[in-house]
Design a protein around this motif. Structure first.
Motif: not given
Lengths: 114, 111
Positions: B65-70
């Motif tokens: 999973l990749l969360n670019k926001t954080v």
């Protein structure tokens, strides 16, 4: 058939000596790399070559000199070895500078400087 | 500066449970994020990658999973097995081909 092979696997040598580590890949990849892994397992790139041309040269002492006679080989020569050079050195190769799929590492050369 | 960090140095799980290994990164100039597994005496082995314009990718028993926001990346291993015991590294690949590695998380699987 080992895809990325390094020799030697272990290297113990005295301070001040000059040594070489050899790397060969039989994957037909265009790009090869050297990484250093310290005692805390931190991996950091040292050099990369793409089709025998130096692409990446990190802040590495100039006692370290890579040589790529052809795109299947990338050797690492180290002059005047110091205690701090003790680490595991990994060779790697990739198809090109693009996709990480196929980015393959060798099994490492453990260098101990005494 | 460039850095990829891991939240925990060691993760211990029971065989059969799911494992989640987390990673934070700071460099935004990357096209891929990758997870590697390193067993004792061996080089890092590719597990799974995710392109920077995606937020989830699944493989066999693994999900990234990749969360670019954080700027957060995680690796989920389903039904963890003893053979999964190893050091896991997250890495980001720059357009130059350079990999920036995190510090590594040791996964211990208890039988």
């Amino acid at each position: 058939d080992t895809a990325v092979s390094q020799t030697p696997k272990y290297l113990v040598t005295q301070m001040g000596n000059d040594k070489s580590i050899k790397c060969e890949q039989n994957l037909g990849h265009d790009t090869m790399y050297w990484y250093k892994q310290d005692s805390k397992k931190f991996l950091k790139i040292m050099f990369s070559y793409n089709n025998k041309e130096l692409i990446i040269n990190e802040t590495v002492p100039n006692r370290f000199s890579p040589k790529s006679p052809d795109k299947a080989h990338l050797n690492l020569h180290i002059n005047s070895l110091e205690l701090g050079d003790s680490a595991v050195y990994f060779c790697a190769s990739s198809q090109d500078l693009g996709s990480p799929v196929g980015y393959t590492f060798g099994s490492g050369t453990r260098l101990t400087v005494v | 500066g460039e850095s990829v960090g891991l939240h925990l140095p060691t993760l211990s799980v029971q065989e059969g449970d799911n494992s989640i290994i987390n990673c934070a990164y700071s460099n935004s100039a990357s096209d891929y994020f990758i997870w590697y597994k390193q067993e004792s005496g061996k080089g890092p082995q590719f597990i799974i990658d995710i392109r920077s314009n995606m937020d989830k990718r699944q493989g066999q028993r693994v999900t990234v999973l990749l969360n670019k926001t954080v700027k957060h990346l995680s690796l989920q291993i389903a039904a963890t097995q003893p053979g999964d015991s190893a050091v896991y590294f997250c890495a980001e690949k720059l357009y130059t081909g350079k990999l920036i590695f995190g510090q590594g998380t040791t996964l211990q699987v208890k039988p």
